[in-house]
Design a protein around this motif. Structure first.
Motif, PDB file in Angstrom:
ATOM      1  N   ILE A 135     -46.314  34.612 -10.065  1.00 19.26           N
ATOM      2  CA  ILE A 135     -46.495  34.893 -11.383  1.00 19.26           C
ATOM      3  C   ILE A 135     -47.538  34.290 -12.246  1.00 19.26           C
ATOM      4  O   ILE A 135     -47.737  33.160 -12.106  1.00 19.26           O
ATOM      5  CB  ILE A 135     -45.180  34.721 -12.284  1.00 19.26           C
ATOM      6  CG1 ILE A 135     -43.809  35.059 -11.463  1.00 19.26           C
ATOM      7  CG2 ILE A 135     -45.034  34.990 -13.768  1.00 19.26           C
ATOM      8  CD1 ILE A 135     -42.501  34.834 -11.937  1.00 19.26           C
ATOM      9  N   THR A 136     -48.286  35.062 -13.029  1.00 22.78           N
ATOM     10  CA  THR A 136     -49.368  34.410 -13.780  1.00 22.78           C
ATOM     11  C   THR A 136     -49.074  34.377 -15.184  1.00 22.78           C
ATOM     12  O   THR A 136     -48.785  35.620 -15.579  1.00 22.78           O
ATOM     13  CB  THR A 136     -50.783  35.323 -13.273  1.00 22.78           C
ATOM     14  OG1 THR A 136     -51.573  34.894 -14.400  1.00 22.78           O
ATOM     15  CG2 THR A 136     -50.628  36.907 -13.279  1.00 22.78           C
ATOM     16  N   VAL A 137     -49.207  33.239 -15.709  1.00 20.39           N
ATOM     17  CA  VAL A 137     -48.997  33.361 -17.314  1.00 20.39           C
ATOM     18  C   VAL A 137     -50.403  32.911 -17.875  1.00 20.39           C
ATOM     19  O   VAL A 137     -50.719  31.995 -17.625  1.00 20.39           O
ATOM     20  CB  VAL A 137     -47.874  32.067 -17.557  1.00 20.39           C
ATOM     21  CG1 VAL A 137     -47.774  32.107 -19.128  1.00 20.39           C
ATOM     22  CG2 VAL A 137     -46.488  32.450 -16.745  1.00 20.39           C
ATOM     23  N   ARG A 243     -38.376  28.609 -20.557  1.00 16.76           N
ATOM     24  CA  ARG A 243     -36.739  28.883 -20.264  1.00 16.76           C
ATOM     25  C   ARG A 243     -36.801  30.535 -19.799  1.00 16.76           C
ATOM     26  O   ARG A 243     -36.075  30.957 -18.851  1.00 16.76           O
ATOM     27  CB  ARG A 243     -35.763  28.614 -21.075  1.00 16.76           C
ATOM     28  CG  ARG A 243     -35.228  27.167 -21.234  1.00 16.76           C
ATOM     29  CD  ARG A 243     -34.240  26.962 -22.172  1.00 16.76           C
ATOM     30  NE  ARG A 243     -34.481  27.219 -23.601  1.00 16.76           N
ATOM     31  CZ  ARG A 243     -35.208  26.445 -24.413  1.00 16.76           C
ATOM     32  NH1 ARG A 243     -35.287  25.364 -24.238  1.00 16.76           N
ATOM     33  NH2 ARG A 243     -35.351  26.782 -25.588  1.00 16.76           N
ATOM     34  N   TYR A 244     -37.456  31.296 -20.564  1.00 22.12           N
ATOM     35  CA  TYR A 244     -37.597  32.722 -20.447  1.00 22.12           C
ATOM     36  C   TYR A 244     -38.290  32.906 -18.831  1.00 22.12           C
ATOM     37  O   TYR A 244     -37.779  33.868 -18.174  1.00 22.12           O
ATOM     38  CB  TYR A 244     -38.337  33.380 -21.442  1.00 22.12           C
ATOM     39  CG  TYR A 244     -37.545  33.424 -22.751  1.00 22.12           C
ATOM     40  CD1 TYR A 244     -36.483  34.275 -22.825  1.00 22.12           C
ATOM     41  CD2 TYR A 244     -38.088  33.034 -24.032  1.00 22.12           C
ATOM     42  CE1 TYR A 244     -35.846  34.622 -23.934  1.00 22.12           C
ATOM     43  CE2 TYR A 244     -37.266  33.122 -25.085  1.00 22.12           C
ATOM     44  CZ  TYR A 244     -36.097  34.029 -25.192  1.00 22.12           C
ATOM     45  OH  TYR A 244     -35.564  34.230 -26.366  1.00 22.12           O
ATOM     46  N   LEU A 245     -39.223  32.206 -18.628  1.00 21.87           N
ATOM     47  CA  LEU A 245     -39.739  32.390 -17.435  1.00 21.87           C
ATOM     48  C   LEU A 245     -38.884  32.176 -16.437  1.00 21.87           C
ATOM     49  O   LEU A 245     -38.817  32.674 -15.052  1.00 21.87           O
ATOM     50  CB  LEU A 245     -40.917  31.349 -17.327  1.00 21.87           C
ATOM     51  CG  LEU A 245     -41.826  31.423 -15.938  1.00 21.87           C
ATOM     52  CD1 LEU A 245     -42.438  32.769 -15.665  1.00 21.87           C
ATOM     53  CD2 LEU A 245     -42.886  30.297 -16.003  1.00 21.87           C
ATOM     54  N   GLY A 246     -38.012  31.051 -16.400  1.00 17.56           N
ATOM     55  CA  GLY A 246     -37.027  30.517 -15.385  1.00 17.56           C
ATOM     56  C   GLY A 246     -35.907  31.550 -15.505  1.00 17.56           C
ATOM     57  O   GLY A 246     -35.394  31.849 -14.240  1.00 17.56           O
ATOM     58  N   LEU A 276     -43.260  24.530 -16.436  1.00 20.01           N
ATOM     59  CA  LEU A 276     -42.765  24.523 -15.189  1.00 20.01           C
ATOM     60  C   LEU A 276     -41.125  24.029 -15.226  1.00 20.01           C
ATOM     61  O   LEU A 276     -40.476  24.121 -14.612  1.00 20.01           O
ATOM     62  CB  LEU A 276     -43.588  24.231 -14.131  1.00 20.01           C
ATOM     63  CG  LEU A 276     -44.573  25.222 -13.783  1.00 20.01           C
ATOM     64  CD1 LEU A 276     -45.123  24.850 -12.185  1.00 20.01           C
ATOM     65  CD2 LEU A 276     -44.143  26.429 -13.950  1.00 20.01           C
ATOM     66  N   GLY A 277     -41.099  22.770 -15.836  1.00 18.48           N
ATOM     67  CA  GLY A 277     -40.030  21.833 -15.929  1.00 18.48           C
ATOM     68  C   GLY A 277     -38.898  22.683 -16.393  1.00 18.48           C
ATOM     69  O   GLY A 277     -37.736  23.048 -15.722  1.00 18.48           O
ATOM     70  N   PRO A 278     -38.973  23.286 -17.861  1.00 16.59           N
ATOM     71  CA  PRO A 278     -37.668  24.243 -18.077  1.00 16.59           C
ATOM     72  C   PRO A 278     -37.610  25.233 -17.358  1.00 16.59           C
ATOM     73  O   PRO A 278     -36.537  25.649 -17.188  1.00 16.59           O
ATOM     74  CB  PRO A 278     -38.346  24.313 -19.830  1.00 16.59           C
ATOM     75  CG  PRO A 278     -39.331  23.199 -19.990  1.00 16.59           C
ATOM     76  CD  PRO A 278     -39.904  22.957 -18.561  1.00 16.59           C
ATOM     77  N   GLU A 282     -33.910  26.314 -15.873  1.00 15.88           N
ATOM     78  CA  GLU A 282     -33.387  27.640 -15.951  1.00 15.88           C
ATOM     79  C   GLU A 282     -33.041  28.440 -15.046  1.00 15.88           C
ATOM     80  O   GLU A 282     -31.987  29.130 -14.858  1.00 15.88           O
ATOM     81  CB  GLU A 282     -34.016  28.331 -17.198  1.00 15.88           C
ATOM     82  CG  GLU A 282     -33.416  29.445 -17.756  1.00 15.88           C
ATOM     83  CD  GLU A 282     -32.344  29.300 -18.663  1.00 15.88           C
ATOM     84  OE1 GLU A 282     -32.214  28.088 -19.269  1.00 15.88           O
ATOM     85  OE2 GLU A 282     -31.470  30.172 -18.862  1.00 15.88           O
ATOM     86  N   ALA A 283     -34.045  28.578 -14.102  1.00 17.09           N
ATOM     87  CA  ALA A 283     -34.056  29.337 -12.720  1.00 17.09           C
ATOM     88  C   ALA A 283     -32.779  28.668 -12.048  1.00 17.09           C
ATOM     89  O   ALA A 283     -32.084  29.626 -11.316  1.00 17.09           O
ATOM     90  CB  ALA A 283     -35.439  29.173 -11.912  1.00 17.09           C
ATOM     91  N   GLU A 284     -32.615  27.482 -11.752  1.00 15.63           N
ATOM     92  CA  GLU A 284     -31.425  27.006 -11.015  1.00 15.63           C
ATOM     93  C   GLU A 284     -30.218  27.329 -11.490  1.00 15.63           C
ATOM     94  O   GLU A 284     -29.286  27.358 -10.846  1.00 15.63           O
ATOM     95  CB  GLU A 284     -31.638  25.361 -10.731  1.00 15.63           C
ATOM     96  CG  GLU A 284     -32.830  25.048  -9.903  1.00 15.63           C
ATOM     97  CD  GLU A 284     -33.319  23.623  -9.939  1.00 15.63           C
ATOM     98  OE1 GLU A 284     -32.272  22.766 -10.551  1.00 15.63           O
ATOM     99  OE2 GLU A 284     -33.891  23.150  -9.200  1.00 15.63           O
ATOM    100  N   LEU A 285     -30.269  27.453 -12.797  1.00 13.55           N
ATOM    101  CA  LEU A 285     -29.002  27.840 -13.575  1.00 13.55           C
ATOM    102  C   LEU A 285     -28.682  29.284 -13.491  1.00 13.55           C
ATOM    103  O   LEU A 285     -27.394  29.735 -13.359  1.00 13.55           O
ATOM    104  CB  LEU A 285     -29.172  27.406 -15.197  1.00 13.55           C
ATOM    105  CG  LEU A 285     -27.950  27.295 -15.875  1.00 13.55           C
ATOM    106  CD1 LEU A 285     -27.462  25.983 -15.487  1.00 13.55           C
ATOM    107  CD2 LEU A 285     -28.725  27.038 -17.534  1.00 13.55           C
ATOM    108  N   ARG A 286     -29.469  30.099 -13.326  1.00 15.65           N
ATOM    109  CA  ARG A 286     -29.352  31.563 -13.191  1.00 15.65           C
ATOM    110  C   ARG A 286     -29.233  32.213 -11.969  1.00 15.65           C
ATOM    111  O   ARG A 286     -28.421  33.093 -11.820  1.00 15.65           O
ATOM    112  CB  ARG A 286     -30.432  32.190 -14.065  1.00 15.65           C
ATOM    113  CG  ARG A 286     -30.781  31.917 -15.479  1.00 15.65           C
ATOM    114  CD  ARG A 286     -29.703  32.343 -16.296  1.00 15.65           C
ATOM    115  NE  ARG A 286     -29.996  32.065 -17.710  1.00 15.65           N
ATOM    116  CZ  ARG A 286     -29.264  32.558 -18.669  1.00 15.65           C
ATOM    117  NH1 ARG A 286     -28.231  33.475 -18.525  1.00 15.65           N
ATOM    118  NH2 ARG A 286     -29.439  32.282 -19.867  1.00 15.65           N
TER     119      ARG A 286
END
Ligand SMILES: [Zn+2]
Length: 337
Positions: A135-137, A243-246, A276-278, A282-286
Motif C-alpha cells: 500500500i502506498t500512501v 486508523r482508516y488505513l488499519g 503506522l502505529g494507529p 486498528e488492523a489488529e482490532l478489525r
C-alpha cells in the motif's frame, strides 16, 4: 542480459531509470509531471525523461531490450491503455502505443502500485513473501497485490485499487467520484484538506506556523514534521488517517490472508510510526481473530525506487515470456514443415 528502461509515472513526478541486471540502477532522471499543463505536456516530459537515461550509443548497439512502465490505473496491461487516471485527468490513453511509436522499443505497461509491489517483493521488504500486499500512501493512496509470486491484476486489470476501498461510507468526496474511499481520508491530499479545515476554524496554529503562515504552504510533509515535534493536533490528523488505513488492512487481511503488508509512499515514510502505529492497532482490532497472528505490517525498504525496479523486472519477465513463446512457435512451425 540487456538493459531495460523503467518509468514510474506519478501524479507529481516522473522517475525514469536505465536498469542493468536485478536492482542495479545505472542512470536515473526525476522531473515534475506537470499534470496540470495537460496530456501533451506530460507526454513530452515522459519522453524527455526517458531520453535522458538512454545511453547515446545504445540505439545502434541494440543495448536496450524494452521499457517497463508503471502508470496510474485502472489500465489494460495487454493493449497498454490507461482507462482512467484521475490525478492526471487522463481517460483512455494508449501510453504503450505512444511510447513505442516515439522510441521504437517494446513497452510493457502495468499499474504503478502493482509494479512497486513487485519491486518490494523481489528486492525490498517483501523478499520471501509470495503472498503480500503493498500500500502506498503519498499524494493519493495506491495498492498492489503479489499473490503466488506474481502480480495479481484481476480479470480486467483493475485489482488492487486499495485506495478506493470505502472505509467511511458518508465520508468526503474522492477524486474517483465516490465518497469515503481510503484515498479520500488517508492520503497526503486528505491530510492537507483536514489541516486546512482546522486552520479555517482558528486552530492548527503550529501547522500554519511551519507553513510560513500561509494556508497555501500546508502540505503533508509540514503536518508530519509538526507531528514529530509533538504537536497534538498534527498527531491527531495522522492517527485518524492511520486508523482508516488499519481498517482497510484488516479487511484485506480477511480477504487474502497475506503473510506481509508493506506500507510505502512519501507520506507514510515521513509520518513513520505516527501513521503506522494507529494503523497497526486498528488492523489488529478489525482482522478476524483467527488471522490476527498472521498480521505483519512493515514500512517499504526501497523508498522511491520500488516503482522503477518493479517496472524493470516486469519488462524482463515479459521479454523472457515473449522469447519463450517465440521459441515454442518456431518449434511448432518446424514440426509442421
Ligand atoms: Zn475513490
Amino acid at each position: 542480459m540487456d538493459y531495460v528502461l523503467a518509468l514510474d509515472l506519478g501524479g507529481t513526478k516522473i522517475y525514469s531509470a536505465l536498469v542493468g541486471s536485478g536492482d542495479q540502477i545505472i542512470k536515473k532522471d526525476v522531473r515534475p509531471t506537470e499534470a496540470a499543463q495537460g496530456k501533451e505536456k506530460v507526454i513530452a516530459n515522459i519522453l524527455a525523461s526517458l531520453e535522458a537515461v538512454i545511453p547515446s550509443r545504445s540505439r545502434q548497439d541494440g543495448l536496450i531490450a524494452g521499457i517497463g512502465v508503471g502508470a496510474p490505473g485502472p489500465l489494460d496491461s495487454r493493449s497498454g491503455t490507461i482507462f482512467f487516471a484521475p490525478n492526471l485527468e487522463w481517460q483512455n490513453v494508449n501510453l504503450k502505443e505512444i511510447l513505442e511509436n516515439a522510441l521504437g522499443y517494446p513497452v510493457f505497461l502495468e499499474n504503478d502500485a502493482n509494479l512497486a509491489a513487485l519491486g518490494e517483493y523481489l528486492y525490498g521488504a517483501g523478499q520471501g513473501h509470495e503472498d503480500m500486499v503493498f500500500i502506498t500512501v503519498s499524494t493519493g493512496v495506491g495498492g498492489g497485490l503479489v499473490l503466488g509470486g506474481e502480480i495479481y491484476s484481476g480479470a480486467f486489470g483493475g485489482a488492487g485499487e486499495i485506495g478506493h476501498l470505502v472505509v467511511a461510507p458518508d465520508g468526503p468526496l474522492c477524486p474517483c467520484g465516490n465518497r469515503g474511499c481510503l484515498e479520500a481520508v488517508a492520503s497526503g491530499r486528505a491530510l492537507k484538506r483536514k489541516a486546512l479545515d482546522l486552520i479555517a476554524a482558528g486552530k492548527g496554529r503550529r501547522i500554519l506556523e511551519l507553513a510560513g503562515g500561509e494556508p497555501e504552504g500546508v502540505e503533508a510533509p509540514v503536518i508530519t514534521r509538526v507531528g514529530h515535534a509533538g504537536d497534538p493536533e498534527a498527531r491527531a490528523l495522522l492517527a485518524e488517517a492511520g486508523r482508516y488505513l488499519g481498517l482497510a488492512i484488516g479487511n484485506i487481511a480477511n480477504l487474502l490472508n497475506p503473510s506481509l503488508f508493506i506500507i510505502g509512499g512519501g507520506v507514510a515514510r515521513g509520518a513513520g510510526k505516527l501513521l503506522l502505529g494507529p494503523a497497526r492497532a486498528e488492523a489488529e482490532l478489525r482482522v478476524f481473530p483467527a488471522l490476527r497472528d498472521f498480521l505483519k505490517i512493515v514500512p517499504g525498504a526501497l523508498r522511491g525506487r520500488a516503482g522503477v525496479l518493479g517496472a524493470a523486472a516486469f519488462a524482463r519477465r515479459k521479454l523472457r515470456f515473449n522469447h519463450r513463446e517465440e521459441l515454442a512457435n518456431g518449434h511448432k512451425a518446424q514440426d509442421q514443415s
